[in-house]
Design an enzyme around this catalytic site. Structure first.
Site, PDB file in Angstrom:
ATOM      1  N   GLU A 174       0.832  -1.206   0.000  1.00 45.95           N
ATOM      2  CA  GLU A 174       0.000   0.000   0.000  1.00 45.95           C
ATOM      3  C   GLU A 174       0.866   1.255   0.000  1.00 45.95           C
ATOM      4  OE1 GLU A 174      -2.816  -0.766   3.225  1.00 45.95           O
ATOM      5  OE2 GLU A 174      -4.186  -1.669   1.762  1.00 45.95           O
ATOM      6  N   ASP A 305      -1.917  -9.116  18.527  1.00 46.26           N
ATOM      7  CA  ASP A 305      -0.661  -9.517  17.884  1.00 46.26           C
ATOM      8  C   ASP A 305       0.298 -10.255  18.810  1.00 46.26           C
ATOM      9  OD1 ASP A 305      -1.583  -8.299  15.626  1.00 46.26           O
ATOM     10  OD2 ASP A 305      -0.082  -6.701  15.563  1.00 46.26           O
TER      11      ASP A 305
END
Lengths: 434, 434
Positions: A174, A305
């Site tokens: 991105e 995470d």
């Protein structure tokens, strides 16, 4: 820490990311005391950090004050601090601002950049996991260009406008797309005295395809989109070192660049104090069971995470991204209330809502198994999902307005060097070499 | 500096503020070469800095990339640098990035905070003339509160949430109003464990009225608005010193505070190299004639805050604010083109468009001689004029959207500590005293 013990059991949550906030919301006005700790006073919407780095959005548009999230909650405290250590024997967390006892502890510290032990790469490259880091990248890109216009030596000038992104995951992809759009639509016009064709965007991926957690089709299409934008996609290349001027790799390839942005690895943002048996040391994650309970501890949990739940179908835990974090946070909220009420907890089941990445204007790839789609429809889906996921009406509205404006005008007005990143070396460099 | 001499005469403009940008626009695609120098790569809309400081607007909403302003101009160069000195004998400016010769030089460096020589106040207080300074104030206000919730000693805690603004001009008045709104609408909800009634906002003015460049009526009404908001307006008081903990004054009054924001004086942002006879040393401004020509030099001009044009009706020069700067910039643009074409220049005549200040929600005072008005209509006028004056459609739209949101929701979501201001001392302080 000046927190009064109430009659409710105390749940301490370390981290106000996707997991920690989802959890806190589930505990709103229940019979528990919540203490939420974070080293920032805001929640960061990490999937849009690359737009802050490339001037498409302001930092404030993807940040949300944590105290605002919990404004109407009872028996909840927020404290701005870093946690140094957990004292599991005494059920306490040791922080910069004092110690705090807990009845239940939830570790939701997220992840940070992993350089796999290469200190020289760490010292010379940029990471993009936080808002300040993204703003540093924004400043650096623009400072590079301001410096480049001053330089007559072609090799020195080209080094400044040669950008290397290491890591072909969604962040790298991105960011590469956004940089390519900047080159075409903005930098060419802003710097007419530079030969902008010399600006390179290199995306280096160690494996044989980018977006390797997505479908093969997405990988191929995303790569084609990047190639069409002029990005140099270099697969099967591993960066071995970077001295601030030249990148070396495990192949013949070397690249002269002033800017390496490292998105090639993440690791858990570990806290000291847990037993070694609870940890997966290589990636600094914490082993949890299907109730997010840290292996070896009854009252300590980990979500997001940092947590590695090794269950069927996920031998290396769930992907380190927003969706598992949010889902784990929500379920843990329910489970903690069950635990307090001595009811049995529910095991976690991950609902894969798919994954997606956008690659510049009108282009995206979306996997929502069993479906895959790409192009302009995928791009609309990407925008809708991201807008919808932002916390707060105002952020949604401002981001939407910015996107419409940027789309219509082919522009990004956030190209502002508010806090210079390399001001000092910039001056030294130019006085020596110009 | 890597700038090619063209066949056009070169005009060097130092400073991309209101004056410098207004001038550059007038020189668009004329038979002159323009080199615009600034130490930031953006133009700052200073009248709204106080809203950045209080979290009502993001920095990017009041900044605009200078390169975007001049994107379609021919024979123009922007360089990001500080100017060290002017070498008038050789018609050169000496900058951090090299020397640059000029045919005509325009000094539009604006103003900076004036501490009237008090180094201790300068070291311990906050200024609010730039975006980074405003962001520092924002961080400091929020850090003070985060620190205050930790502290059990009442005096220490109150010192942290006692804010003192020195200077009753528009900046001090508008900031005081915004802080009072924050106290009422936000801080009370964000910090339920603090007794927010203890938060003080003190506005200290050395003279016998605030807004002393406006009409007496405006002064009185603005003071009443502030009093209604709970601001302590202390007139006829001059701050004599501040050691970081306690303010002393020329009266019996002393105030314990961690935060002094100094808006009590401005001085020109002077550059070395001009003859002493051209300068008004006390306020560091440059004497110019009615063509903005620096006294004693044919090819050097000064406009905006730095320039002091001593003409009838303005024995101390024009007010140091946006309107004179813009008007001087525009006229100088026309005059420089006349000068190049050997035509006579036009003398400057200031058109006073009035002045205004806003004091929190729904309240403002406006002087547009011979008219004066205040209250909600004045507040709409204030908003319209400021919106209209911002550069760029997107900034206008985003600011408008923020204002509507903040108004309806009684909120300011920019309460984000992106770059901590006193992180280090914060930690030291708390580990000592908590």
């Amino acid at each position: 820490m000046n927190i009064k013990q109430s009659s409710n059991p105390r749940i301490v949550i370390i981290g106000g990311g996707f997991a920690g906030i989802a959890l806190a919301k589930k505990l709103k006005n229940k019979k528990v005391q919540v203490v939420l700790l974070d080293k920032h006073n805001y929640h960061t919407f990490q999937p849009l950090l690359y737009q802050v780095a490339t001037g498409g959005l302001e930092a404030g548009s993807i940040a949300y004050p944590i105290r605002k999230v919990i404004q109407e909650y009872e028996d909840i405290y927020f404290r701005l601090t870093s946690v140094k250590e957990i004292d599991t024997a005494n059920k306490k967390v040791i922080t910069e601002i004092g110690d705090l006892s807990y009845d239940y502890l939830v570790i939701a510290t997220g992840s940070k950049t992993n350089y796999f032990g290469n200190k020289e790469i760490e010292r010379n490259s940029m990471a993009m996991k936080t808002i300040p880091q993204s703003l540093n990248i924004r400043s650096l890109i623009l400072e590079n260009f301001e410096q480049a216009v001053l330089i007559e030596d072609e090799a020195d000038r080209n080094r400044l406008i040669n950008f290397v992104l290491v890591g072909g995951g969604p962040t790298g992809v991105e960011l590469a797309g956004a940089l390519a759009e900047m080159k075409k639509d903005i930098l060419q016009k802003d710097y007419p005295d530079l030969d902008i064709a010399k600006m390179e965007i290199n995306l280096i991926q160690s494996g044989d395809r980018i977006l390797n957690t997505m479908s093969e089709k997405s990988s191929q299409e995303a790569e084609q989109f990047l190639l069409n934008l002029g990005v140099k996609v270099r697969k099967n290349v591993r960066v071995t070192n970077y001295n601030g001027r030249t990148i070396t790799t495990n192949t013949d390839l070397t690249i002269d660049t002033s800017t390496l942005i490292w998105t090639a690895g993440v690791q858990g943002a570990m806290i000291d104090g847990l037993d070694g048996k609870s940890l997966v040391k290589k990636v600094k994650r914490i082993r949890v069971n299907q109730f997010s309970q840290v292996v070896g501890y009854d009252a300590i949990f980990a979500i997001g995470d940092i947590a590695m739940m090794e269950i069927d179908g996920f031998p290396e835990g769930h992907p380190m991204m927003a969706q598992p974090a949010i889902q784990q946070g929500r379920l843990l909220g329910e489970n903690l209330l069950k635990l307090v009420n001595k009811q049995p907890m529910k095991p976690f089941e991950y609902k894969d809502k798919g994954s997606m990445a956008t690659i510049g204007r009108n282009k995206a790839v979306v996997d929502m198994p069993p479906y895959h789609f790409s192009g302009i429809f995928a791009w609309f889906v990407w925008m809708f999902v991201h807008l919808f996921s932002l916390i707060g009406f105002k952020n949604k509205a401002v981001v939407f307005l910015n996107w419409v404006y940027n789309y219509i005008r082919f522009d990004r007005e956030g190209r502002l060097i508010i806090r210079p990143f390399k001001k000092k070396s910039f001056v030294t460099f130019t006085s020596d070499e110009v």
